[in-house]
Write an enzyme that holds these catalytic residues in place. Structure first.
Site, mmCIF file in Angstrom:
data_model
loop_
_atom_site.group_PDB
_atom_site.id
_atom_site.type_symbol
_atom_site.label_atom_id
_atom_site.label_comp_id
_atom_site.label_asym_id
_atom_site.label_seq_id
_atom_site.Cartn_x
_atom_site.Cartn_y
_atom_site.Cartn_z
ATOM 1 N N ASP A 242 0.789 -1.165 0.125
ATOM 2 C CA ASP A 242 0.196 -0.169 0.145
ATOM 3 C C ASP A 242 0.747 1.213 -0.025
ATOM 4 O O ASP A 242 0.299 2.385 0.121
ATOM 5 C CB ASP A 242 -1.071 0.161 1.121
ATOM 6 C CG ASP A 242 -0.172 0.101 2.503
ATOM 7 O OD1 ASP A 242 1.016 -0.454 2.620
ATOM 8 O OD2 ASP A 242 -0.833 0.013 3.537
ATOM 9 N N GLU A 243 2.060 1.194 0.082
ATOM 10 C CA GLU A 243 2.960 2.534 -0.342
ATOM 11 C C GLU A 243 4.277 2.255 -1.031
ATOM 12 O O GLU A 243 4.628 1.108 -1.186
ATOM 13 C CB GLU A 243 3.273 3.053 1.175
ATOM 14 C CG GLU A 243 4.055 2.030 2.134
ATOM 15 C CD GLU A 243 4.500 2.660 3.335
ATOM 16 O OE1 GLU A 243 5.150 3.555 3.384
ATOM 17 O OE2 GLU A 243 4.515 1.823 4.414
#
Length: 359
Positions: free
Chosen positions: A107-108
């Protein structure tokens, strides 16, 4: 920093990623406090929706604790294959702007857009476009931090969450860091922050007031990193397609430890850090390594490799306990403990990881 040396770095972070995916795919969960994870006694929260966070529910929190804080909490079983598919979709958007993409987790990611594929001069505009594209294709929101190094970009991405972005240009780097609590700094965990507080270091300004020798004395080689980030300096490049070989966490104690129960208690935050990363990324490992640094700075490691991946936090805790038992009886006090996982199953997950100062 000379103008020619300035980079343009974006840190993109999906907002409550796992929980947001579940709320997107299950409309009945929208607006409700949601935790992705297991509700069993030994369950752990892998991700919490923003509604749940208002009650103090956080990732890596024991499920029983989360339920005490929020009795209305709805637990949803993780769907890592779905999250990975969406992550690959998002990474494809990144690749339209730059090949310099460093995935941190599903997610990043960090993006170096100094010289980008679109020929755009504004990193701020690139971040805005990417966030709009993510929403258009996935109906999920992302937040972004834009700056001239990874440390500041990471900090900045938290400043306008959810669904926002924040820019720290070169002339504002020092002023941005000064008032922040050291516990907000990426790379300074709760134990280290508490130790800094004991030494009278509470803010970025306090940290910058310390000499490098002082920080090395109290925090070992990490002191050099702390010295730099207090001055808004971070020369780490964005490493494209970086393959993580291990997941680890360690802590230095304010006082040397010698009792078995104290060592287990001191190691627990490290275990939780490692497992939180595992839960967030879906990565697992077969080798558990215990790192022990004694009061005289002698360092040893003890490892155990299983035939299968470690799949549960309580398995990791059990192995760590047995490894700690193996270093007893102690001949001297312990100043540092760490735990790491290696032999990871992340080969596929890594892929699916000068100028006008116009920020």
């Amino acid at each position: 920093m000379s103008e020619a040396a300035v980079r343009k770095i974006i840190h993109l972070d999906m907002d409550a990623f796992y929980a947001s995916v579940e709320q997107r795919d299950h409309p009945e969960l929208r607006g409700k406090p949601v935790a992705v994870g297991g509700a069993r006694e030994r369950g752990v929260v892998a991700a919490a929706s923003y509604e749940a966070r208002q009650y103090g529910v956080r990732s890596a929190m024991a499920s029983t604790t989360a339920l005490r804080k929020c009795p209305e909490l709805v637990f949803v079983k993780p769907r890592f294959e779905v999250y990975k598919d969406i992550s690959r979709q998002i990474r494809a958007i990144f690749a339209e702007y730059t090949p310099l993409i460093e995935p941190v987790s599903l997610d990043e990611a960090y993006l170096d857009v100094t010289h980008n594929l679109k020929g755009m001069s504004s990193a701020t505009q690139i971040a805005r476009e990417i966030r709009a594209r993510i929403w258009e294709q996935t109906q999920l929101t992302a937040s972004a931090g834009v700056s001239y190094n990874k440390f500041l970009a990471k900090l900045a991405s938290d400043f306008r969450k959810p669904n926002g972005q924040y820019v720290v240009p070169p002339e504002r780097g020092l002023a941005f860091v000064e008032p922040l609590a050291v516990g907000q700094f990426h790379g300074i965990g709760p134990v280290t922050a508490a130790r800094m507080n004991q030494l009278g270091i509470f803010t970025g300004a306090d940290l910058r007031a310390q000499t490098e020798a002082f920080l090395l004395q109290h925090f070992g080689k990490s002191g050099r990193y702390y010295f730099a980030i207090a001055r808004a300096q971070d020369e780490r490049p964005v490493e494209a397609d970086r393959l993580r070989k291990s997941i680890g966490s360690e802590t230095t104690f304010a006082q040397d430890l010698s009792e078995f129960t104290d060592l287990l208690e001191g190691l627990q935050p490290c275990v939780e850090d490692v497992w939180e990363y595992c839960q967030r990324t879906g990565i697992r490992g077969r080798t558990v390594t215990l790192k022990v640094k004694y009061a005289d700075f002698q360092q040893i490691t003890r490892s155990r490799t299983g035939t299968a991946l470690v799949q549960r936090q309580h398995e990791l805790e059990r192995i760590c306990r047995e490894l700690v038992e193996g270093v007893f009886p102690l001949a001297k006090g312990v100043r540092l403990l760490g735990v790491s996982l290696s032999n990871l199953n992340n080969a596929e997950k890594s892929a699916g990881q000068q100028l006008t100062l116009d920020f």
